[in-house]
Enzyme design. Sequence first.
Site, PDB file in Angstrom:
ATOM      1  N   CYS A 131       0.797  -1.237   0.000  1.00 52.61           N
ATOM      2  CA  CYS A 131       0.000   0.000   0.000  1.00 52.61           C
ATOM      3  C   CYS A 131       0.823   1.277   0.000  1.00 52.61           C
ATOM      4  O   CYS A 131       0.451   2.252  -0.656  1.00 52.61           O
ATOM      5  CB  CYS A 131      -0.995   0.000   1.167  1.00 52.61           C
ATOM      6  SG  CYS A 131      -0.276  -0.322   2.771  1.00 52.61           S
ATOM      7  N   HIS A 142      -1.824   7.046   3.673  1.00 56.46           N
ATOM      8  CA  HIS A 142      -0.394   6.950   3.966  1.00 56.46           C
ATOM      9  C   HIS A 142       0.300   8.199   3.436  1.00 56.46           C
ATOM     10  O   HIS A 142       0.166   8.555   2.263  1.00 56.46           O
ATOM     11  CB  HIS A 142       0.203   5.714   3.279  1.00 56.46           C
ATOM     12  CG  HIS A 142      -0.204   4.414   3.906  1.00 56.46           C
ATOM     13  ND1 HIS A 142      -0.946   4.312   5.056  1.00 56.46           N
ATOM     14  CD2 HIS A 142       0.057   3.120   3.538  1.00 56.46           C
ATOM     15  CE1 HIS A 142      -1.130   3.038   5.358  1.00 56.46           C
ATOM     16  NE2 HIS A 142      -0.549   2.294   4.457  1.00 56.46           N
ATOM     17  N   THR A 188      -6.197   1.983   1.201  1.00 53.26           N
ATOM     18  CA  THR A 188      -7.070   0.843   0.878  1.00 53.26           C
ATOM     19  C   THR A 188      -7.740   1.006  -0.487  1.00 53.26           C
ATOM     20  O   THR A 188      -8.383   0.080  -0.955  1.00 53.26           O
ATOM     21  CB  THR A 188      -8.147   0.599   1.970  1.00 53.26           C
ATOM     22  OG1 THR A 188      -9.038   1.708   2.004  1.00 53.26           O
ATOM     23  CG2 THR A 188      -7.502   0.388   3.326  1.00 53.26           C
TER      24      THR A 188
END
Lengths: 352, 352, 352, 352
Positions: free
Chosen positions: B149, B242, B328
């Site tokens: 990710c 992130h 996600t």
Amino acid sequence: MSGKIPVVVLGATGTVGQKFVSLLTDHSWFEVGALAASSASAGRPYGEVVRWRERSELSPKIGAMVIQPCAPPLPGAIVFSALDAEVAGPIEQEFARAGAYVVTNTRTHRMEADVPLLIPEANADHVTLIESQRRARGWKGAILANPNCSTAALALALAPLHRSFGVERLFVSSMQAVSGAGYPGVPSLDIVGNVIPHIGGEEEKIERESRKILGELSNGAVEPAKFAVSAHTNRVAVVDGHMLTVSVGFGRRAGPDEALEALRSFRGPPCVTELPSSPNPPIEVDGRADRPQPRLDLDRGRGMAVTVGRVRACPILDIRMVVLGHNTVRGAAGQAVQIAELLVAEGRVRRG
Amino acid sequence: MSGKIPVVVLGATGTVGQKFVSLLTDHSWFEVGALAASSASAGRPYGEVVRWRERSELSPKIGAMVIQPCAPPLPGAIVFSALDAEVAGPIEQEFARAGAYVVTNTRTHRMEADVPLLIPEANADHVTLIESQRRARGWKGAILANPNCSTAALALALAPLHRSFGVERLFVSSMQAVSGAGYPGVPSLDIVGNVIPHIGGEEEKIERESRKILGELSNGAVEPAKFAVSAHTNRVAVVDGHMLTVSVGFGRRAGPDEALEALRSFRGPPCVTELPSSPNPPIEVDGRADRPQPRLDLDRGRGMAVTVGRVRACPILDIRMVVLGHNTVRGAAGQAVQIAELLVAEGRVRRG
Amino acid sequence: MSGKIPVVVLGATGTVGQKFVSLLTDHSWFEVGALAASSASAGRPYGEVVRWRERSELSPKIGAMVIQPCAPPLPGAIVFSALDAEVAGPIEQEFARAGAYVVTNTRTHRMEADVPLLIPEANADHVTLIESQRRARGWKGAILANPNCSTAALALALAPLHRSFGVERLFVSSMQAVSGAGYPGVPSLDIVGNVIPHIGGEEEKIERESRKILGELSNGAVEPAKFAVSAHTNRVAVVDGHMLTVSVGFGRRAGPDEALEALRSFRGPPCVTELPSSPNPPIEVDGRADRPQPRLDLDRGRGMAVTVGRVRACPILDIRMVVLGHNTVRGAAGQAVQIAELLVAEGRVRRG
Amino acid sequence: MSGKIPVVVLGATGTVGQKFVSLLTDHSWFEVGALAASSASAGRPYGEVVRWRERSELSPKIGAMVIQPCAPPLPGAIVFSALDAEVAGPIEQEFARAGAYVVTNTRTHRMEADVPLLIPEANADHVTLIESQRRARGWKGAILANPNCSTAALALALAPLHRSFGVERLFVSSMQAVSGAGYPGVPSLDIVGNVIPHIGGEEEKIERESRKILGELSNGAVEPAKFAVSAHTNRVAVVDGHMLTVSVGFGRRAGPDEALEALRSFRGPPCVTELPSSPNPPIEVDGRADRPQPRLDLDRGRGMAVTVGRVRACPILDIRMVVLGHNTVRGAAGQAVQIAELLVAEGRVRRG
């Protein structure tokens, strides 16, 4: 008579000012001689004015002290300044002219050539800069500066590495606590469940101040260290404690084992290790994979120790590591008190 | 008949599995053909088993679907895998052998030479690796992998820079959301008011996967890009998103202005820009001093755009910047769906 | 010509003002006719002045609008006020005098006898108070008030219970989001990892306003409901969404089953259910043991639905329950827009 | 020889177990005689097994202790149990049978008629229940129970009010810290930026346990207090510290001034006030409008004092107030140690 040395706190009602008051309560050498703040607060009892945010209780005796205006004379040969940078300059100079040792947490004088920028374990010898400062400025007192809060942790962790291997290049990315911005400081809407990738002026401070702190004293002046710094600074939803991820390249190749040895064995000079506020050791190395963490490691050495973890090889430079420091203790009031203790230990300030 | 292509979700009850279900509800090309999970859940209605954590409501129709075991045949030529790495390998291989295109979010097959590791805007041509994969393995289907990710956001932001200037060195320090660890994932005692400076295996993934993604296709194989990466990964108290602070050095010198131009003008190949899940542009450049921020910028391009900010000169390498990606969506289920769309657009999977 | 009704937003740069702008962008009936703010901002483009905090992008067209001073005439028969209470009074009155329907989110006029305090699903008939308001004050326009943000959620959830069983006593303890305090609002040092058990004036507002909202219209005036309220208000580290735990005693005994039936079957009057901003149903009942939760349930009905959960017997009164409402949508801008829609639906404001 | 009394901690590796170890390190009367945990850990050094989460350092001496299985005999007449409720029953009974005073933090035996449920300042006399317990069960030792963590704070704050005015009705809504759920406990995805309005079994515990604690000893049994409790329990993103908003009705009318006087003047019986862990006073009243707060007030009385604030009239019952207690100190390990101290002070356990 307590036999303790009276000291003054300027800007006593703010976040750092309160930390000074908290640390000076029951200090073994010092006692609060006067608390000073802006004219809006002067003349009123400290306990009525301050919005006390420390976890320790405000002592009733200190709460009853009447706030003084920020002008000499005030009873204390040592003056701690937690003033806003906007007003600090002339006030701090006035106290120094009047004979006080001003240990300032404000950025205003940090980068002036004749003002020592101190981390006692790393560069206690820079104190001697005040000799030329006093001559040049015709002052009886002097100004001594505390570094920026994230720089304080970083430069202390770098000190043994620079001494042993010569730091040449440095990448640092910070995750800084909201207390670093004072009160009211960071709005909660900006930081709850969020990260702010910007702290005004902070990256430049880290780059400049760390070179001065780790510089060499030569002919009565500091020759800044020559390393290059690439800094990223971020604000995170942590109350206290600045975390720094660091990749370092040395002049003389060294790996994690040698770096660990240098970090672990590092001690300040004897005149510093004996001071009441000096942690022993100043750098704590933690070998656990997920440490340091602000919530668990912040109080080491009563907030004066810097914790270093995850020391490992760097695919580009020599080593990588994580550094944690308490931003309002090692990075502000705690270290300012330690600097004042150094002045006493060196005999510059006389005990009662 | 809907005319939509039925697809399968393996590991449908977990965090990423739920995101797949959420994104596939009302998808213009796909419809959920089967939901599969561990044998503990198989045979029961999805809506009874899942602890639904998406903000959008679970559709009653999907909630009523009976969970299937993770074994072929299941009705769908495209299989999305959100399985745990511990069990994913044999299951994914079994589906590929049986003829399905398995788009996996799991790390298991990512670094295998004949498995494409895809960010469609950056390396859609790597899809052709599956030709040799099918030949070598004797499969009718194939496995295609989604990157880790944090790597997904990083490598997408690097793609135009690498293409234009040749990335040579890279320092990256991440501040990653808790949803990246799944559910229950990170204990709240570890992260409320705290930072964890360690995510197991993450730094290695960033270092390895970004080189494969940005590598060149040559003679039916990927020649990894040759840059060196020094990564630090941290967990912060953010739910989704992130953040990465990055310092980059190029083979051909370039400053912030040229980097900004490359980032702003970047578009995927035409076969990608037309896909339903492709954001336009894929990289959004934000010029404000304190952006990107997870809370404000995460939903850009419905979570598929990466936001880049604070592009500025680096004192050591060429530029510094901040990168934000939705872990996600772009970093997991959203991009996996985009990869499947690419398979349809290229005619590898036939529409109803 | 768009055929849309131009509307004005006063205090357009603040948190609630931004929410108004966000909700009015692409509204099916309304378009922004003017944005007004303090004299410090007037004359400058909105996009340059506003520190935009909404997750949706600011539309370039609205960003280019020049901010107007807060004085009539401004192009719009409907004026939304998100002004600070300190300045709102005279400005809102001036617009009402000049003929505008002022839908205000400010507390200033809420408790005045001839100002309707509205939750359309609960008391749309109170709108008729403006007839006497206009007569008494000699205004061509009128002022209509939106309740306090926590009261809006509470009173909507109470409406069907009061109607069916007659609320007599009410204990409520709130856990309120930081966005309720605006920007900069709550300092992060006060709320990260913390709870503040006090919100100035909030408990009194809940106690007073809920009685007026649920009061009966009689002879052109509102007879407040007679129930007693014991309120506790708390601030928690949540960005959006006010949670309320409630224990209620009725005049006519009723248990959880009857209460659930009343909550589930509740609908506003037909003139309200058809409005673009009206959620259907206005109250969503969630039967799961750990719901509602701000992070998962806030967007129901696009922020206009109130979610009620944990309806169960009370050992002292009749029932206990948990209520969640979106404080800047149902509790502020969203409901103000719905009130304006009601004015249009009733023919008080003419469509283009 | 230290002259200290050796004590045993069962379940020593968990959150509460660690708090026991932390509080017992350097305790003036006790020393750790044995640490016991599940068979998976037994036989290994404590320091290797425990994932130490306390801010104080684990002492090397204790870290080196080998974990014992949870079965007698173990060296210590006092056994602190921090076992999971699933396994606690038989183990605790076995130790009591073997002659130990088991002070348990587990819910298993709390509501048994012959087991004292203790808050020493409030009901030290209930200790005598163990006489009948020993007779009835034929044990040489006994089991003494600590209340549930939120009940401990609530019942201590209620004690002086009940004594003076007779509590009759009680509404309580809690905001509880994540440490109350142990480790790993609450997933961060559930609580970051969120509130969970449900804690399994907690409301029933508050309702039942508070009546037993404040009950009267009569003929060797406790007659529970007769008040009715309506409880709402919520989890918030706070690490330590349970907050409770409370509305209370008394048998004999009393207002805020009388309540404040009762709270302020409350002291435990002399045998309790002298104990090393007893705070003085046990209840701290804070008059500031926005206190208590977990972050600022949690450490009062080293976590053993309960802080009460916002004592004010209630529109329905007599008074409203806010109560804060440290859930792992007063609500768990700290008070269990205090109970053990009481056993020593009463001569039931002999000092070395």
